[in-house]
Scaffold this motif. Structure first.
Motif, short mmCIF file in Angstrom:
data_model
loop_
_atom_site.label_atom_id
_atom_site.label_comp_id
_atom_site.label_asym_id
_atom_site.label_seq_id
_atom_site.Cartn_x
_atom_site.Cartn_y
_atom_site.Cartn_z
N PHE A 12 0.82 -1.21 0.00
CA PHE A 12 0.00 0.00 0.00
C PHE A 12 0.86 1.27 0.00
O PHE A 12 0.48 2.25 -0.63
N TYR A 19 -3.45 5.01 -6.07
CA TYR A 19 -4.54 4.19 -5.53
C TYR A 19 -5.93 4.72 -5.91
O TYR A 19 -6.76 3.98 -6.44
N ASN A 23 -8.43 2.74 -8.29
CA ASN A 23 -9.62 2.25 -7.61
C ASN A 23 -10.88 2.56 -8.41
O ASN A 23 -11.72 1.70 -8.66
N VAL A 100 -1.91 -0.26 13.59
CA VAL A 100 -2.41 -1.51 13.01
C VAL A 100 -3.82 -1.76 13.54
O VAL A 100 -4.11 -1.45 14.70
N ALA A 101 -4.66 -2.29 12.67
CA ALA A 101 -6.06 -2.52 13.03
C ALA A 101 -6.18 -3.49 14.19
O ALA A 101 -7.15 -3.47 14.94
N GLU A 102 -5.19 -4.36 14.34
CA GLU A 102 -5.24 -5.39 15.37
C GLU A 102 -4.99 -4.83 16.76
O GLU A 102 -5.23 -5.50 17.75
N ALA A 117 -13.49 -0.48 4.97
CA ALA A 117 -13.84 -0.82 3.58
C ALA A 117 -12.63 -1.44 2.89
O ALA A 117 -11.56 -0.82 2.85
N GLY A 119 -10.55 -3.56 3.67
CA GLY A 119 -9.35 -3.59 4.49
C GLY A 119 -9.19 -4.90 5.24
O GLY A 119 -8.07 -5.42 5.37
N PHE A 123 -5.89 -7.68 6.76
CA PHE A 123 -5.40 -7.74 8.15
C PHE A 123 -4.51 -8.96 8.32
O PHE A 123 -4.81 -10.03 7.77
N TYR A 124 -3.47 -8.85 9.12
CA TYR A 124 -2.62 -10.03 9.33
C TYR A 124 -3.27 -10.97 10.33
O TYR A 124 -2.94 -12.16 10.39
C1 LIG Z 1 -7.74 -1.55 -0.27
S1 LIG Z 1 -7.25 -0.28 0.83
C2 LIG Z 1 -8.81 0.39 1.32
C3 LIG Z 1 -8.73 1.84 1.69
C4 LIG Z 1 -10.06 2.53 1.98
N1 LIG Z 1 -10.73 1.94 3.11
C5 LIG Z 1 -10.95 2.54 0.77
O1 LIG Z 1 -12.13 2.17 0.88
O2 LIG Z 1 -10.49 2.95 -0.30
C6 LIG Z 1 -6.77 -1.20 2.26
C7 LIG Z 1 -6.09 -0.36 3.34
O3 LIG Z 1 -5.93 -1.18 4.48
C8 LIG Z 1 -4.71 -0.83 5.12
N2 LIG Z 1 -4.37 -1.96 6.00
C9 LIG Z 1 -4.23 -3.25 5.64
N3 LIG Z 1 -3.96 -4.03 6.71
C10 LIG Z 1 -3.95 -3.19 7.78
C11 LIG Z 1 -3.74 -3.40 9.18
N4 LIG Z 1 -3.49 -4.61 9.67
N5 LIG Z 1 -3.79 -2.33 10.00
C12 LIG Z 1 -4.04 -1.08 9.49
N6 LIG Z 1 -4.25 -0.82 8.19
C13 LIG Z 1 -4.21 -1.87 7.33
C14 LIG Z 1 -3.77 -0.57 3.95
O4 LIG Z 1 -2.65 0.21 4.31
C15 LIG Z 1 -4.70 0.14 2.96
O5 LIG Z 1 -4.66 1.53 3.10
#
Ligand SMILES: C[S@@+](CC[C@H](N)C(=O)[O-])C[C@H]1O[C@@H](n2cnc3c(N)ncnc32)[C@H](O)[C@@H]1O
Length: 227
Positions: A12, A19, A23, A100-102, A117, A119, A123-124
């Motif tokens: 990303f 992006y 998109n 991080v989302a976690e 959305a 995202g 996630f890991y």
């Molecule tokens: C496909 S983009 C979607 C962005 C936005 N929500 C949209 O609708 O356009 C996925 C986003 O998730 C973030 N991301 C992925 N895994 C993540 C995590 N574990 N923690 C935080 N951000 C994460 C990436 O950096 C990226 O910006």
């Protein structure tokens, strides 16, 4: 081998500046409709406090703002995505959070809504992500998840796979200059769909009421989980 967290962040960070353009191009602009539909289904209450997780360049948060949500935080682990979001929004609370989302660094029960959305798939650890959503949400708060899925209808599934495997990596690769990033997307959707049951994971985290909705021939799902 680098782990998923670093690999996804690198992807990303590398595609961030192309992006938004890609998109909208690769989804034929339908992504605006998907975000709008998911937010409408959420039915925000007056005084909602929203955390948009994996906010990227902020399109989901911006759509929520247009719908009248006043207090919005954006959070993402990609510095480049957040930089672009900050340029689009002078109204966001706290200038967006790199995290991080976690492991959401907010106090327990501090927001009424969490949105994510496209995202969750990245996630890991999705279960840890949902646990962390549950902690950050107030009682009766809602998590809204918008995500791709493989359609169940075999015709749409075939069209979808063709588009995602043959067209998207080529066009995305040429325009972003990062073919691997745009091969990762279809791979992640397919692997994700085969292995992951989002409503079940949300239930495991403690969410009580879970609604699921399907958009555009089932290629996109909206899940709304209430605490
Ligand atoms: C496909 S983009 C979607 C962005 C936005 N929500 C949209 O609708 O356009 C996925 C986003 O998730 C973030 N991301 C992925 N895994 C993540 C995590 N574990 N923690 C935080 N951000 C994460 C990436 O950096 C990226 O910006």
């Amino acid at each position: 081998m680098i782990d998923k967290k670093h690999q996804v962040r690198q992807i990303f960070d590398s595609i961030a500046f192309r992006y938004d353009f890609l998109n909208h191009l690769l989804s034929f602009g339908i992504d605006h409709y998907w975000r709008h539909a998911a937010l409408k289904l959420t039915k925000f209450q007056a005084g909602a406090v929203l955390l948009d997780v994996a906010c990227g360049t902020g399109d989901f948060a911006i759509a929520a703002k247009k719908m009248g949500v006043k207090t919005i935080y954006g959070a993402d682990f990609s510095h480049n995505m957040l930089k672009l979001f900050n340029k689009k929004s002078d109204w966001i609370v706290g200038n967006n959070i790199q995290m991080v989302a976690e492991k959401i660094p907010l106090k327990k029960e501090s927001v009424t809504n969490i949105t994510v959305a496209f995202g969750v798939r990245n996630f890991y650890n999705i279960q840890e992500g949902f646990n962390s959503f549950f902690n950050a949400l107030k009682k009766n708060g809602k998590a809204t998840v918008l995500e791709f899925r493989l359609p169940s209808n075999s015709f749409f599934k075939a069209v979808y796979k063709f588009y995602f495997k043959k067209i998207l990596p080529v066009v995305g690769g040429i325009i972003s200059g990062d073919k691997e990033a745009y091969s990762y997307l279809p791979r992640s959707v397919e692997e994700f769909d085969e292995k992951i049951n989002l409503p079940e994971l949300l239930k495991n985290s403690g969410f009580e009421k879970i609604e699921t909705h399907s958009l555009t021939f089932g290629i996109v799902q909206v899940i709304i989980a209430t605490k």
